[in-house]
Design a protein around this motif. Structure first.
Motif, PDB file in Angstrom:
ATOM      1  N   ILE A  42      -2.559   5.600  -2.336  1.00  0.00           N
ATOM      2  CA  ILE A  42      -3.548   6.232  -1.867  1.00  0.00           C
ATOM      3  C   ILE A  42      -3.078   7.890  -1.579  1.00  0.00           C
ATOM      4  CG2 ILE A  42      -4.698   6.770   0.213  1.00  0.00           C
ATOM      5  CD1 ILE A  42      -4.924   4.040   1.858  1.00  0.00           C
ATOM      6  N   GLY A  43      -3.844   8.924  -2.098  1.00  0.00           N
ATOM      7  CA  GLY A  43      -3.261   9.940  -2.101  1.00  0.00           C
ATOM      8  C   GLY A  43      -4.039  11.054  -2.653  1.00  0.00           C
ATOM      9  N   ILE A  95       0.809  -1.277   0.057  1.00  0.00           N
ATOM     10  CA  ILE A  95       0.034  -0.377  -0.460  1.00  0.00           C
ATOM     11  C   ILE A  95       0.371   1.163   0.238  1.00  0.00           C
ATOM     12  CG2 ILE A  95      -1.863   1.336   1.472  1.00  0.00           C
ATOM     13  CD1 ILE A  95      -2.140  -1.502   2.607  1.00  0.00           C
ATOM     14  N   PHE A  96       0.761   2.478  -0.861  1.00  0.00           N
ATOM     15  CA  PHE A  96       1.336   3.316  -0.994  1.00  0.00           C
ATOM     16  C   PHE A  96       1.267   4.600  -0.098  1.00  0.00           C
ATOM     17  CE2 PHE A  96       5.101   1.470  -3.479  1.00  0.00           C
ATOM     18  CZ  PHE A  96       4.733   0.737  -3.587  1.00  0.00           C
ATOM     19  N   VAL A  97       1.376   5.733   0.055  1.00  0.00           N
ATOM     20  CA  VAL A  97       0.472   5.868   0.849  1.00  0.00           C
ATOM     21  C   VAL A  97       1.185   7.726   0.301  1.00  0.00           C
ATOM     22  CG1 VAL A  97      -0.737   7.501   3.158  1.00  0.00           C
ATOM     23  CG2 VAL A  97       0.166   4.883   2.739  1.00  0.00           C
ATOM     24  N   VAL A  98       0.884   8.017  -0.765  1.00  0.00           N
ATOM     25  CA  VAL A  98       2.001   9.461  -1.212  1.00  0.00           C
ATOM     26  C   VAL A  98       1.124  10.802  -1.506  1.00  0.00           C
ATOM     27  CG1 VAL A  98       2.475  10.245  -3.382  1.00  0.00           C
ATOM     28  CG2 VAL A  98       2.205   7.715  -3.121  1.00  0.00           C
ATOM     29  N   VAL A  99       2.133  11.359  -0.110  1.00  0.00           N
ATOM     30  CA  VAL A  99       1.251  12.224  -0.223  1.00  0.00           C
ATOM     31  C   VAL A  99       2.151  13.774   0.088  1.00  0.00           C
ATOM     32  CG1 VAL A  99       0.198  14.438   1.678  1.00  0.00           C
ATOM     33  CG2 VAL A  99       0.380  11.478   2.214  1.00  0.00           C
ATOM     34  N   VAL A 100       2.156  14.193  -1.273  1.00  0.00           N
ATOM     35  CA  VAL A 100       2.750  15.688  -2.055  1.00  0.00           C
ATOM     36  C   VAL A 100       1.606  16.863  -2.055  1.00  0.00           C
ATOM     37  CG1 VAL A 100       4.253  17.032  -3.177  1.00  0.00           C
ATOM     38  CG2 VAL A 100       4.682  14.602  -2.883  1.00  0.00           C
ATOM     39  N   ARG A 121      -9.966  18.803  -2.931  1.00  0.00           N
ATOM     40  CA  ARG A 121      -9.145  18.347  -4.254  1.00  0.00           C
ATOM     41  C   ARG A 121     -10.059  16.489  -3.173  1.00  0.00           C
ATOM     42  NH1 ARG A 121      -7.584  16.713   0.119  1.00  0.00           N
ATOM     43  NH2 ARG A 121      -6.238  16.670   1.490  1.00  0.00           N
ATOM     44  N   ASN A 122      -9.807  15.703  -4.340  1.00  0.00           N
ATOM     45  CA  ASN A 122     -10.821  14.756  -3.661  1.00  0.00           C
ATOM     46  C   ASN A 122      -9.261  14.025  -3.409  1.00  0.00           C
ATOM     47  OD1 ASN A 122     -13.794  14.391  -4.537  1.00  0.00           O
ATOM     48  ND2 ASN A 122     -12.936  13.858  -6.579  1.00  0.00           N
ATOM     49  N   ILE A 123      -9.518  13.143  -2.451  1.00  0.00           N
ATOM     50  CA  ILE A 123      -8.786  11.977  -2.126  1.00  0.00           C
ATOM     51  C   ILE A 123      -8.501  10.586  -2.674  1.00  0.00           C
ATOM     52  CG2 ILE A 123      -7.632  10.089   0.106  1.00  0.00           C
ATOM     53  CD1 ILE A 123      -8.521  13.406   1.757  1.00  0.00           C
ATOM     54  N   LEU A 124      -7.682   9.753  -3.350  1.00  0.00           N
ATOM     55  CA  LEU A 124      -8.309   8.914  -4.615  1.00  0.00           C
ATOM     56  C   LEU A 124      -7.394   7.355  -3.865  1.00  0.00           C
ATOM     57  CD1 LEU A 124      -7.009   9.827  -7.801  1.00  0.00           C
ATOM     58  CD2 LEU A 124      -9.381   9.951  -6.702  1.00  0.00           C
ATOM     59  N   ILE A 125      -8.400   6.745  -3.855  1.00  0.00           N
ATOM     60  CA  ILE A 125      -7.551   5.076  -3.672  1.00  0.00           C
ATOM     61  C   ILE A 125      -7.874   4.317  -5.085  1.00  0.00           C
ATOM     62  CG2 ILE A 125      -7.446   3.036  -1.932  1.00  0.00           C
ATOM     63  CD1 ILE A 125     -10.127   4.103  -0.208  1.00  0.00           C
ATOM     64  N   VAL A 126      -6.438   3.348  -5.450  1.00  0.00           N
ATOM     65  CA  VAL A 126      -6.494   3.545  -6.604  1.00  0.00           C
ATOM     66  C   VAL A 126      -5.479   1.806  -6.096  1.00  0.00           C
ATOM     67  CG1 VAL A 126      -5.156   3.074  -8.173  1.00  0.00           C
ATOM     68  CG2 VAL A 126      -5.643   4.836  -7.488  1.00  0.00           C
ATOM     69  N   ASP A 127      -6.505   0.986  -6.189  1.00  0.00           N
ATOM     70  CA  ASP A 127      -6.807  -0.697  -6.271  1.00  0.00           C
ATOM     71  C   ASP A 127      -6.139  -1.147  -8.029  1.00  0.00           C
ATOM     72  OD1 ASP A 127      -6.478  -3.920  -5.516  1.00  0.00           O
ATOM     73  OD2 ASP A 127      -8.975  -3.261  -5.542  1.00  0.00           O
ATOM     74  N   ASP A 185      -6.028  13.682  -4.965  1.00  0.00           N
ATOM     75  CA  ASP A 185      -5.978  14.328  -7.000  1.00  0.00           C
ATOM     76  C   ASP A 185      -5.730  14.913  -7.224  1.00  0.00           C
ATOM     77  OD1 ASP A 185      -7.505  13.463  -8.973  1.00  0.00           O
ATOM     78  OD2 ASP A 185      -9.564  13.728  -8.896  1.00  0.00           O
ATOM     79  N   ASN A 186      -3.973  15.563  -7.079  1.00  0.00           N
ATOM     80  CA  ASN A 186      -3.466  16.224  -8.089  1.00  0.00           C
ATOM     81  C   ASN A 186      -2.515  15.615  -9.151  1.00  0.00           C
ATOM     82  OD1 ASN A 186      -1.669  15.687  -6.066  1.00  0.00           O
ATOM     83  ND2 ASN A 186      -1.264  16.771  -5.105  1.00  0.00           N
ATOM     84  N   GLY A 187      -2.126  14.232  -9.776  1.00  0.00           N
ATOM     85  CA  GLY A 187      -1.888  13.887 -10.156  1.00  0.00           C
ATOM     86  C   GLY A 187      -0.652  12.797  -9.563  1.00  0.00           C
ATOM     87  N   ILE A 188      -0.672  13.415  -8.664  1.00  0.00           N
ATOM     88  CA  ILE A 188       1.321  12.699  -7.847  1.00  0.00           C
ATOM     89  C   ILE A 188       0.439  10.865  -8.496  1.00  0.00           C
ATOM     90  CG2 ILE A 188      -0.570  12.297  -5.465  1.00  0.00           C
ATOM     91  CD1 ILE A 188       2.815  13.305  -5.441  1.00  0.00           C
ATOM     92  N   LEU A 189      -0.652  10.309  -7.575  1.00  0.00           N
ATOM     93  CA  LEU A 189      -0.465   8.946  -8.638  1.00  0.00           C
ATOM     94  C   LEU A 189      -1.071   8.372 -10.641  1.00  0.00           C
ATOM     95  CD1 LEU A 189      -3.095   8.202  -5.751  1.00  0.00           C
ATOM     96  CD2 LEU A 189      -1.611   7.905  -5.696  1.00  0.00           C
ATOM     97  N   SER A 190      -0.468  10.106 -10.845  1.00  0.00           N
ATOM     98  CA  SER A 190      -1.144   9.015 -12.204  1.00  0.00           C
ATOM     99  C   SER A 190       0.081   8.658 -13.197  1.00  0.00           C
ATOM    100  CB  SER A 190      -1.759  10.559 -12.604  1.00  0.00           C
ATOM    101  OG  SER A 190      -0.293  11.800 -13.082  1.00  0.00           O
ATOM    102  N   LEU A 191       1.248   9.179 -12.280  1.00  0.00           N
ATOM    103  CA  LEU A 191       2.062   8.440 -14.017  1.00  0.00           C
ATOM    104  C   LEU A 191       2.236   6.694 -13.113  1.00  0.00           C
ATOM    105  CD1 LEU A 191       4.906  11.039 -13.530  1.00  0.00           C
ATOM    106  CD2 LEU A 191       2.769  10.511 -15.254  1.00  0.00           C
ATOM    107  N   ALA A 192       1.966   6.712 -12.161  1.00  0.00           N
ATOM    108  CA  ALA A 192       1.901   4.941 -11.990  1.00  0.00           C
ATOM    109  C   ALA A 192       1.078   3.783 -12.516  1.00  0.00           C
ATOM    110  CB  ALA A 192       2.187   4.577  -9.911  1.00  0.00           C
ATOM    111  N   ILE A 193      -0.382   5.151 -12.501  1.00  0.00           N
ATOM    112  CA  ILE A 193      -1.058   3.985 -12.489  1.00  0.00           C
ATOM    113  C   ILE A 193      -1.157   4.290 -13.885  1.00  0.00           C
ATOM    114  CG2 ILE A 193      -3.801   5.203 -13.221  1.00  0.00           C
ATOM    115  CD1 ILE A 193      -4.611   6.855 -10.802  1.00  0.00           C
ATOM    116  N   ALA A 194      -1.344   4.944 -15.085  1.00  0.00           N
ATOM    117  CA  ALA A 194      -0.286   4.719 -16.308  1.00  0.00           C
ATOM    118  C   ALA A 194       0.225   3.876 -16.778  1.00  0.00           C
ATOM    119  CB  ALA A 194       0.114   6.337 -17.307  1.00  0.00           C
TER     120      ALA A 194
END
Lengths: 259, 259, 259
Positions: free
Chosen positions: A91-92, A61-66, A74-80, A94-103
């Motif tokens: 978990i982070g 579980i990655f908790v990513v808070v920048v 802004r929303n708080i996202l959980i990606v499974d 919704d400002n793009g911080i998770l998006s490069l991993a999601i891609a």
């Protein structure tokens, strides 16, 4: 087997420890790994997450808070999701911080956290790492279903990595500068296959396999361990020497290729 | 009982976390301790390893990566030894970084790692901490025999600690400067037994037991907790004040002894 | 369930790892959490302990070593107390560092450690973190009774937090500056309820809920996550901008209140 919760933030010292206290209070049987707490930019954090995610065990579980927008709407996202068939949870904000991993994910579901039952009782406006992100991670690590904490959502912020390739040159951007001063660019390693010499921002530099292939104080371009082209100085700080910063554009021209 | 893997590198932030991911992926049932990731010199790292090794439990595996020659032909060593009857395992490049700890061992066997079965599949040329050192440590912690990973070798790089004693003076070198700015020298504590005052690089300084024996801002020489003579400033940074750096030579002359 | 030992010191890098080695040697079955090792002042450390203690699980043992008097005659304290009905144990030098947390306790007993059986065999004069504090914590985590290690004492050093309230203004002091440069004052959040604008050291600043309520580079006053009023700059370093340091006095005048 213990679940792993790994933390990637810009909190510096002290605040991450409070998140750990919160996590262990909810789930004492978890392993916590600090990825880094010295991130300077959202895109940098997004890249570091993407760069390390494959090296962590299934189910991490990655908790990513920048999160410069903490306390705003802004929303708080959980990606499974799954990367290379390995399940990972992110978990982070919704400002793009998770998006490069999601891609990089083969499949994923994105949720917005909304169920305050899984936050701390008193939620501050300026430290959601402690009050929302850490407790959510701990509850998920204990087996609480993500469906219980959030509802699926289809839209989320995405970051672009800059990369422009034409016949004369490749233009990329700096994604990370590590503590050695090595400059990690957005240019994939395979674009410098079979190339001997490049112009990097108009400076002629040879491509080598590793630092010690050049003299101390000399610059080199190499295929980096992030899978991206790096500019480094043997036993020196390339970024300081060249005055290059994160998100700066960099240009690579092929001067000389192996035939 | 969990095995301990402890990490001593010059990687700064971020990269150590990837090593931890790699380790937990191979052996989830291990305890990881960061010793430091801020080493500046090979000899400094070698000294810190030697300075802390006795305080760790039996069987601790030390992964020591200060490795400017990464990706070159330098060997990768695994040392299986005993200090004060306590078994310890060391893993690191063959550049001397392990040698000061080895010199303290009652008995040891040195191996060169060669079996790629215990490395990651894709080995980069610039991040062996992730691709070789971490996985080797994890496999050993899981019980893989070192014979399986490496073959014994008789030669390895050794570092010398500089220390010259004559009737007039002792010349040593600076092995470490800690985050307080205390200067840890190569001079063993017992050489200042029964001495009241010394000239340290031509500056007259009294020897005391501890920092608060002098006024704030005053210098003192003391028997340090590393077992070596230290020069410190009460509530101040002695190294910055004196402009002294790691591996600088220092001279100690006895001015005044207890009779 | 594993006991947690958390470490709060001014040791920087390296030395905390030796404490961890010592702890695991005595009790391998313990969880260690670093709170911070970058404390600059005793009062700062005392405040940080108080600020995080409630977020840690029942039974957590806090080893708090900001100890300029190490090796002098100052006592070593062990505190066995309860905050909000949650048992907590504190170990630290008798210089006030534990006192702000003790002041929050519903009930507590203070002991002076004296039983050398629970120290390391050779106690240095300059590193009690390794030789006394860490082993005491480890033995307590293993179930050794505190009565066995220390004797109760009634007097101990106390720190005062400066706070002066009159009809015209509130004068507080800076207790902490975090790694963002946010200035955490001694002024409780509830003193700025219903207030819109203040003069902070003669500078007119609006009160907002969170950073992103103002433009980048703008200052704001907010109810902080430590429960104390903070002065911050959105996407900037308020402390550097204003030249404010820890323990500086700060003045708050109400300019404008919500009616």
């Amino acid at each position: 087997m213990k679940k792993i919760i790994s933390l990637l933030t810009d909190f510096g010292t002290f605040y991450p420890a409070i998140m750990k206290g919160v996590i262990f209070k909810i789930n004492p049987d978890v392993e916590i790994i600090d990825i880094t707490h010295s991130v300077n930019r959202i895109k940098e954090g997004a890249f570091l997450l993407r760069s390390c995610i494959n090296y962590f065990p299934d189910g991490t579980i990655f908790v990513v808070v920048v999160d410069p927008g903490v306390g705003s709407r802004r929303n708080i996202l959980i990606v499974d999701g799954k990367i290379d068939n390995s399940p990972k949870i992110l978990i982070g904000p919704d400002n793009g911080i998770l998006s490069l991993a999601i891609a990089e994910m083969d499949s994923y579901k994105v949720y917005q956290a909304f169920n305050k039952k899984y936050f701390l009782k008193d939620v501050s406006r300026s430290f959601h790492g402690r009050d929302i992100f850490a407790p959510i991670a701990a509850h998920i690590s204990k087996g609480v279903s993500i469906d219980e904490i959030g509802k699926t959502c289809s839209k989320f912020e995405k970051l672009d990595i800059f990369l422009k390739i034409n016949s004369r040159e490749i233009i990329g951007e700096v994604l990370y500068i590590d503590d050695f001063g090595d400059i990690i660019t957005s240019i994939p390693n395979n674009l410098i296959n079979d190339i001997k010499t490049v112009e990097f921002n108009d400076r002629k530099i040879n491509i080598y396999d590793t630092y010690s292939d050049v003299k101390k104080g000399d610059l080199l371009v190499l295929k980096g361990s992030h899978g991206r082209v790096e500019l480094a100085m043997n036993a020196g700080n390339a970024a300081k020497f060249l005055g290059i910063d994160i998100e700066d554009k960099v240009t690579l021209k092929v001067i000389n290729a192996y035939s």
